[in-house]
Design a protein around this motif. Structure first.
Motif, PDB file in Angstrom:
ATOM      1  N   UNK A  90      -5.531   4.878   6.671  1.00 24.27           N
ATOM      2  CA  UNK A  90      -4.754   3.727   6.172  1.00 24.27           C
ATOM      3  C   UNK A  90      -5.288   2.423   6.760  1.00 24.27           C
ATOM      4  N   UNK A  91      -5.281   1.374   5.951  1.00 23.54           N
ATOM      5  CA  UNK A  91      -5.777   0.073   6.367  1.00 23.54           C
ATOM      6  C   UNK A  91      -4.766  -0.988   5.944  1.00 23.54           C
ATOM      7  N   UNK A  92      -4.502  -1.931   6.812  1.00 12.84           N
ATOM      8  CA  UNK A  92      -3.567  -3.018   6.487  1.00 12.84           C
ATOM      9  C   UNK A  92      -4.383  -4.230   6.039  1.00 12.84           C
ATOM     10  N   UNK A  93      -4.352  -4.501   4.733  1.00 11.46           N
ATOM     11  CA  UNK A  93      -5.033  -5.669   4.177  1.00 11.46           C
ATOM     12  C   UNK A  93      -4.132  -6.884   4.351  1.00 11.46           C
ATOM     13  N   UNK A 117      -4.985   6.100  -1.182  1.00  9.53           N
ATOM     14  CA  UNK A 117      -4.032   4.992  -1.092  1.00  9.53           C
ATOM     15  C   UNK A 117      -4.198   4.076  -2.293  1.00  9.53           C
ATOM     16  N   UNK A 118      -3.083   3.593  -2.830  1.00 13.04           N
ATOM     17  CA  UNK A 118      -3.099   2.592  -3.907  1.00 13.04           C
ATOM     18  C   UNK A 118      -2.634   1.268  -3.312  1.00 13.04           C
ATOM     19  N   UNK A 119      -3.470   0.260  -3.452  1.00 14.50           N
ATOM     20  CA  UNK A 119      -3.178  -1.076  -2.933  1.00 14.50           C
ATOM     21  C   UNK A 119      -2.866  -1.979  -4.124  1.00 14.50           C
ATOM     22  N   UNK A 120      -1.739  -2.664  -4.052  1.00 10.74           N
ATOM     23  CA  UNK A 120      -1.343  -3.613  -5.091  1.00 10.74           C
ATOM     24  C   UNK A 120      -1.266  -5.001  -4.471  1.00 10.74           C
ATOM     25  N   UNK A 155       0.846  -1.187   0.000  1.00 16.51           N
ATOM     26  CA  UNK A 155       0.000   0.000   0.000  1.00 16.51           C
ATOM     27  C   UNK A 155       0.882   1.237   0.000  1.00 16.51           C
ATOM     28  N   UNK A 156       0.608   2.162  -0.918  1.00 17.25           N
ATOM     29  CA  UNK A 156       1.356   3.416  -0.975  1.00 17.25           C
ATOM     30  C   UNK A 156       0.380   4.583  -1.077  1.00 17.25           C
TER      31      UNK A 156
END
Length: 124
Positions: free
Chosen positions: A108-111, A46-49, A33-34
Motif C-alpha cells: 500500500x502507498x499513500x499518494x 489497489x484502486x486509487x481514485x 485508495x481501496x
C-alpha cells in the motif's frame, strides 16, 4: 448611470467567476485508495481514485511518488513517474467534480497531491 451600472455588474460577475477559480489549489484534490480483493504474485491490488473537489478544472496534477514501487508499472497515460512525483492522466485537465482512477499491485502507498495548474496559475 445605466452605463456605469452595466459595467459594474459585468465587473462583479467576472470577479466572482475568477475568484472561484483562483480559490482552487492542489489541496482540492482528494485521493482515496481501496483494496480490490484481487492479488498478483501474492501482492494485493489497489484502486486509487483521484477527485477534483474544486469548482473549476485542474490540469498538470502531480502526486507524491517517492518510494512507490508497484509490482508492474502503472499505465503511463494514467500515472507517469517523474522523479519523486507522478503526473496524472498526462497532465490533462481533471474537470470540476471529475475523477481519474488507476490500479496497481504491491505494498500500500499513500499518494498525496503536490501540484496542479488552475487556469493559468500554477500551484506547486
Amino acid at each position: 448611470m445605466a452605463f456605469a451600472l452595466k459595467y459594474f455588474v459585468v465587473f462583479l460577475l467576472l470577479s466572482m467567476f475568477t475568484q472561484g477559480l483562483c480559490g482552487c489549489s492542489f489541496g482540492d484534490i482528494q485521493i482515496g485508495t481501496v483494496r480490490t480483493g484481487r492479488e498478483f504474485s501474492g501482492q494485493p491490488e489497489w484502486r486509487v481514485t483521484v477527485i477534483n473537489t474544486c469548482n473549476g478544472p485542474q490540469k498538470d496534477v502531480t502526486l507524491s511518488c517517492r518510494g512507490f514501487a508497484p509490482l508492474h508499472p502503472v499505465q503511463p497515460q494514467l500515472l507517469l513517474p517523474q522523479g519523486n512525483t507522478c503526473l496524472l492522466i498526462q497532465g490533462k485537465a481533471l474537470p470540476a467534480g471529475g475523477s481519474a482512477q488507476f490500479t496497481y499491485a504491491g505494498e500500500p502507498y499513500i499518494f498525496r497531491p503536490v501540484g496542479s495548474t488552475v487556469g493559468s496559475r500554477s500551484n506547486h
